[in-house]
Every structure is written in structure tokens, then in C-alpha cells.
Design an enzyme around this catalytic site. Structure first.
Site, PDB file in Angstrom:
ATOM      1  N   ASP A   1     -17.792  36.471  38.780  1.00 31.74           N
ATOM      2  CA  ASP A   1     -18.087  36.215  40.084  1.00 31.74           C
ATOM      3  C   ASP A   1     -17.783  37.596  40.779  1.00 31.74           C
ATOM      4  O   ASP A   1     -18.589  38.158  41.775  1.00 31.74           O
ATOM      5  CB  ASP A   1     -17.438  35.156  40.769  1.00 31.74           C
ATOM      6  CG  ASP A   1     -15.853  35.037  40.676  1.00 31.74           C
ATOM      7  OD1 ASP A   1     -15.439  35.757  39.999  1.00 31.74           O
ATOM      8  OD2 ASP A   1     -15.344  34.291  41.342  1.00 31.74           O
TER       9      ASP A   1
ATOM     10  N   ASP B   1     -15.351  29.635  43.879  1.00 31.96           N
ATOM     11  CA  ASP B   1     -14.563  28.490  44.064  1.00 31.96           C
ATOM     12  C   ASP B   1     -15.192  27.952  45.533  1.00 31.96           C
ATOM     13  O   ASP B   1     -15.337  26.857  45.823  1.00 31.96           O
ATOM     14  CB  ASP B   1     -13.265  28.712  44.169  1.00 31.96           C
ATOM     15  CG  ASP B   1     -12.684  29.100  42.559  1.00 31.96           C
ATOM     16  OD1 ASP B   1     -13.511  28.931  41.691  1.00 31.96           O
ATOM     17  OD2 ASP B   1     -11.496  29.614  42.443  1.00 31.96           O
TER      18      ASP B   1
ATOM     19  N   LEU C   1      -8.491  24.256  38.777  1.00 32.55           N
ATOM     20  CA  LEU C   1      -9.453  23.342  39.259  1.00 32.55           C
ATOM     21  C   LEU C   1      -9.639  23.696  40.883  1.00 32.55           C
ATOM     22  O   LEU C   1     -10.085  22.830  41.639  1.00 32.55           O
ATOM     23  CB  LEU C   1      -9.225  21.916  39.118  1.00 32.55           C
ATOM     24  CG  LEU C   1      -9.127  21.465  37.573  1.00 32.55           C
ATOM     25  CD1 LEU C   1      -8.707  20.131  37.490  1.00 32.55           C
ATOM     26  CD2 LEU C   1     -10.354  21.841  37.011  1.00 32.55           C
TER      27      LEU C   1
ATOM     28  N   SER D   1       2.524  18.815  54.637  1.00 33.42           N
ATOM     29  CA  SER D   1       1.859  18.444  53.589  1.00 33.42           C
ATOM     30  C   SER D   1       2.394  17.333  52.924  1.00 33.42           C
ATOM     31  O   SER D   1       3.685  17.420  52.818  1.00 33.42           O
ATOM     32  CB  SER D   1       1.540  19.555  52.677  1.00 33.42           C
ATOM     33  OG  SER D   1       1.234  19.238  51.280  1.00 33.42           O
TER      34      SER D   1
ATOM     35  N   SER E   1      -7.675  24.106  43.621  1.00 37.14           N
ATOM     36  CA  SER E   1      -6.976  23.223  44.644  1.00 37.14           C
ATOM     37  C   SER E   1      -6.680  24.326  45.871  1.00 37.14           C
ATOM     38  O   SER E   1      -6.921  23.715  47.015  1.00 37.14           O
ATOM     39  CB  SER E   1      -5.688  23.001  44.038  1.00 37.14           C
ATOM     40  OG  SER E   1      -4.732  23.750  43.725  1.00 37.14           O
TER      41      SER E   1
ATOM     42  N   ALA F   1      -3.924  23.753  38.167  1.00 38.13           N
ATOM     43  CA  ALA F   1      -4.661  23.220  36.872  1.00 38.13           C
ATOM     44  C   ALA F   1      -6.077  24.127  36.718  1.00 38.13           C
ATOM     45  O   ALA F   1      -6.696  24.054  35.829  1.00 38.13           O
ATOM     46  CB  ALA F   1      -5.182  21.759  37.002  1.00 38.13           C
TER      47      ALA F   1
ATOM     48  N   GLU G   1      -8.108  33.776  51.339  1.00 36.31           N
ATOM     49  CA  GLU G   1      -7.554  33.725  49.886  1.00 36.31           C
ATOM     50  C   GLU G   1      -7.051  35.355  49.381  1.00 36.31           C
ATOM     51  O   GLU G   1      -6.017  35.403  48.939  1.00 36.31           O
ATOM     52  CB  GLU G   1      -8.158  33.319  48.835  1.00 36.31           C
ATOM     53  CG  GLU G   1      -7.659  33.034  47.568  1.00 36.31           C
ATOM     54  CD  GLU G   1      -7.862  31.575  46.731  1.00 36.31           C
ATOM     55  OE1 GLU G   1      -7.613  31.767  45.555  1.00 36.31           O
ATOM     56  OE2 GLU G   1      -8.390  30.948  47.375  1.00 36.31           O
TER      57      GLU G   1
END
Length: 420
Positions: free
Chosen positions: A54, A200, A143, A85, A145, A141, A188
Site C-alpha cells: 500500500d 486498513d 486485523l 474503553s 483494530s 492480532a 494513525e
């Protein structure tokens, strides 16, 4: 006494959307003593193929998971953001938006307030809010998050402040969602300090249920590729190795810097400009080029390997998509296997746990397997017969136990809906 290792597979289930919404609404009411204005959510993602492409202007093929991060949010006066949270016990955090800048916010709140900051930087009128967060996307992981958190916050802020970017669930505004993704990427990169690419956030906001998202990172264009494994009696098994990865420890940034250095030496904007036919010449030019004074052959060889991975990985994405387009789904295992080998050997982002997961899945009958995500831990994926999911998961769990590794966790991934 010899340590016992768990061999029974542990499954991570996605929450029903109504359950996720109620969880986060109850958390908000408990911590803030009031009701939120609404609840929103965004998915984690699995990348089928196209790793570390990317930020090189390349192609990738992710899809949205059914596992989502949920937020309950209430608009407030002023510019204070208060955050809680379910995943931490430190109480209410508070950040003033007017004070947000790179390096000023630590921990998970950076991913939320960074989005608000980026939207303000883009000229949108965004003020304060209270936000409660809960998630069934496995943390650490690989994935995404973090992107799920950013994108859930993005669609919530969009709605609360009437920015009009996201569109509706029935008619999403792709251009507006692209702008929300760009704000999430800035959050980010600049506020959370993780040097990631844009895959992502793009898939979390722009995915389509039942489809993978072919994302061209050179121009941001997308194509929704039908991806229904159940129609072929297949399933995608995700293996969370529990080898936690972190993208802010410098390894990810080092890979990105190496690619930028190689492109600079070759006189091109990104490595996307090299195709398979030109790869040999590009690698030869790198190998025989002049680098910084004192640079050794080892450093040059690193650049050669990094470029070789990126260029061949982009070609593997094209091969994978062509197989899906031809309805030859069972044949995508070969590019998956080749991708893992390239990530392990040329890009050097695999680890013992990922290699054990991939090898055990293949030995148990997977048609193909590879690490997914940034690497250095995280998850692997395996394409398996639908009836063999439990068998393959058990074999991987047994392999981890035999190696003395922490027990992995598993989920079955289906292409799901975007942030809403």
C-alpha cells in the site's frame, strides 16, 4: 512440573450488531451518566494478499471482518474529548482538541482524537464529544483494530457534526468515505505515530458485504470483487498467533524507509513503477549502484530483497484477482503460499509463530496459507475446505502446543459490511 499447553481451539466470535451497540451504549451510560446521541461501528479487516504494497503505490485485496469496534458518542460544547474503553480500567481520559498535535497524545485515545484533529485540519467544523469504546476485533492480532477504532470514530464524528461525508448505509458516499479514510490515516501516521499505509482505513470505510476490495494505492481507485467462499464449499480460517505485533516499534517504519530509499536510487516515485518484466533490470541497477559512503553489500542486498518482494507481491494480487474473476477460487492457494515465502524470506516480517501456523495449516490440508497484516506477529490465514475448519484449527493448536508456544485463537472470516 512440565508446562501444559492448550490444544483445544479457542474461537473468537463476532458480536451481533445489536449486542455490540447495546454493550457500548451501556458502557457510555455507566461512565458518563447519560445517554449517547447514537452508536456507530467499523470492522477490522483481513488482507487476502498484497502485503506491504500500500505505501508503495501497489495493489492489495482486503475485506472487512464481521468483528467490529463499537462506539457510543455524544456531541458536547467546547473542544474537550472525553474517552472511555471497556478494554481498560484507567477511567475517563480527557483531551482538548485545540492542544492536539503530533507527539501530544499517547495510547489508544490518539486514534480517536487524531481523527477529529485531521478533520479540523481539513477545514471541517468539529468540536468536542464524549465517546465510549468496546470491540470484538482481536487487539494486536494484525486485523486492524486501530483502523476499526479510527473509522468508527470517523463515521460518528461525521454524523454528529453534519459533515455529510459518509452517506448512508444503503448509499455510501465513496468520495466522502475516501476523505474520512484520509483523515483516519493522518490520525494513525501523525498523531498515533504508526507509519502505516492506507489499506486498513480504506477497507474499513469502503468495503462491501460479500466482496473483497481491490484497492489501487497509486490512485485510490477500487473495485469490489465478489468473494463468497461458501458457494465453493470453502472457508477462510484466521489464526491469531498471540504473538502480539506493534507497528510503532520501528520495524515497520524501517521497511517503508527501505522501499523509499530504493525508489529514490532508481529515480522513480514508487516501486509500483516496476513491473515483473523490468524487475531484473531494476534489481541489477540497485545491486551495482552507488550508495552512501561506507555502505556494505549487506545493506544493498536488503534493498534488493525488499524491492523483489513488493514487485512480485503486486503481481500476485493481479494473479489472485484473475483467478477469482475466472471462478477458479480453489487455485488461489498457490499465490498465497508464494506470498508467505516472500514475506518470510525477502521482506523478513514473519516470525516463528506465523511460520508454525502456516506450515501446520498446510500439512492439515489447507489449500494455501500465509501471514496477513504487517507481520512481526499477528495473524495468519488459511484457505480450507468448509468441512475441515475444525480439523485444521485443531492441527494448528496442536502444533503450537508441541512447539511450546502460547495457544492461538481462531475465527472464520466472511466478507462483511463497512463502517456505519
Amino acid at each position: 512440573m512440565e508446562q501444559q499447553h492448550e490444544t483445544t481451539p479457542v474461537w473468537v466470535q463476532a458480536w451481533d450488531p445489536a449486542e455490540g451497540s447495546e454493550r457500548v451504549r451501556a458502557l457510555f451510560a455507566d461512565r458518563f451518566g447519560a445517554e449517547p446521541d447514537g452508536t456507530w461501528s467499523a470492522p477490522g479487516r483481513v488482507n487476502l494478499i498484497g502485503e506491504h504494497t500500500d505505501y508503495n503505490g501497489g495493489l492489495c485485496l482486503p475485506f472487512a471482518l464481521p468483528h467490529r469496534t463499537y462506539v457510543a458518542v455524544r456531541r458536547t460544547d467546547g473542544d474537550a474529548v472525553r474517552l472511555v474503553s471497556a478494554q481498560e480500567t484507567s477511567g475517563v481520559r480527557e483531551v482538548a482538541l485545540s492542544e492536539v498535535a503530533p507527539g501530544t497524545v499517547s495510547g489508544w485515545p490518539a486514534y480517536v482524537v487524531g481523527v477529529a484533529w485531521a478533520l479540523r485540519e481539513a477545514g471541517h467544523d468539529v468540536g468536542g464529544f464524549d465517546i465510549a469504546v468496546d470491540s470484538c476485533v482481536p487487539y494486536g492480532a494484525g486485523l486492524s483494530s486501530s483502523a476499526a477504532l479510527e473509522c468508527a470514530a470517523a463515521v460518528a464524528i461525521d454524523a454528529l457534526y453534519g459533515l455529510g461525508l459518509a452517506g448512508t448505509a444503503e448509499q455510501p458516499d465513496d468520495a466522502g468515505r475516501t476523505a474520512l479514510a484520509e483523515a483516519s490515516i493522518r490520525a494513525e501516521n501523525e498523531i498515533a505515530g504508526a507509519s502505516t499505509g492506507g489499506m486498513d482505513q480504506a477497507v474499513s470505510l469502503r468495503a462491501r458485504s460479500g466482496h473483497a476490495l481491490l484497492l489501487d494505492c497509486r490512485d485510490g481507485s477500487t473495485r469490489h470483487v465478489p468473494f463468497d467462499l461458501s458457494a465453493h464449499d470453502l472457508a477462510l480460517l484466521v489464526i491469531d498467533t498471540k504473538a502480539e505485533h506493534a507497528l510503532v516499534d520501528g520495524q515497520y517504519a524501517a521497511r517503508r524507509a527501505a522501499c523509499e530509499e530504493a525508489a529514490s536510487r532508481l529515480g522513480i516515485a514508487t516501486l509500483r513503477e516496476i513491473d515483473l518484466d523490468g524487475l531484473g533490470d531494476a534489481l541489477a541497477a540497485l545491486a551495482h549502484g552507488t550508495g552512501p559512503v561506507g555502505e556494505g553489500r549487506d545493506e544493498v542486498e536488503v534493498l534488493v530483497r525488499r524491492v523483489r518482494h513488493v514487485v512480485t507481491e503486486i503481481a500476485r494480487v493481479e494473479e489472485f484477482v484473475a483467478l477469482l474473476d475466472d471462478d477458479r477460487v480453489e487455485e488461489v492457494g498457490a499465490p498465497m503460499d508464494a506470498s508467505h515465502a516472500s514475506l518470510r524470506d525477502d521482506y523478513e516480517v514473519s516470525c516463528r509463530e506465523l511460520d508454525v501456523a502456516v506450515e501446520a495449516a498446510r500439512e492439515a490440508g489447507a489449500l494455501g496459507a500465509r501471514m496477513t497484516g504487517g507481520g512481526f506477529g499477528g495473524s495468519a490465514i488459511a484457505l480450507v475446505r468448509a468441512g475441515a475448519v475444525d480439523e485444521v484449527a485443531a492441527a494448528v493448536a496442536a502444533a503450537f502446543a508441541a512447539e511450546g508456544l502460547h495457544a492461538p485463537a481462531f475465527l472464520v472470516a466472511t466478507a462483511s459490511a463497512p463502517a456505519a
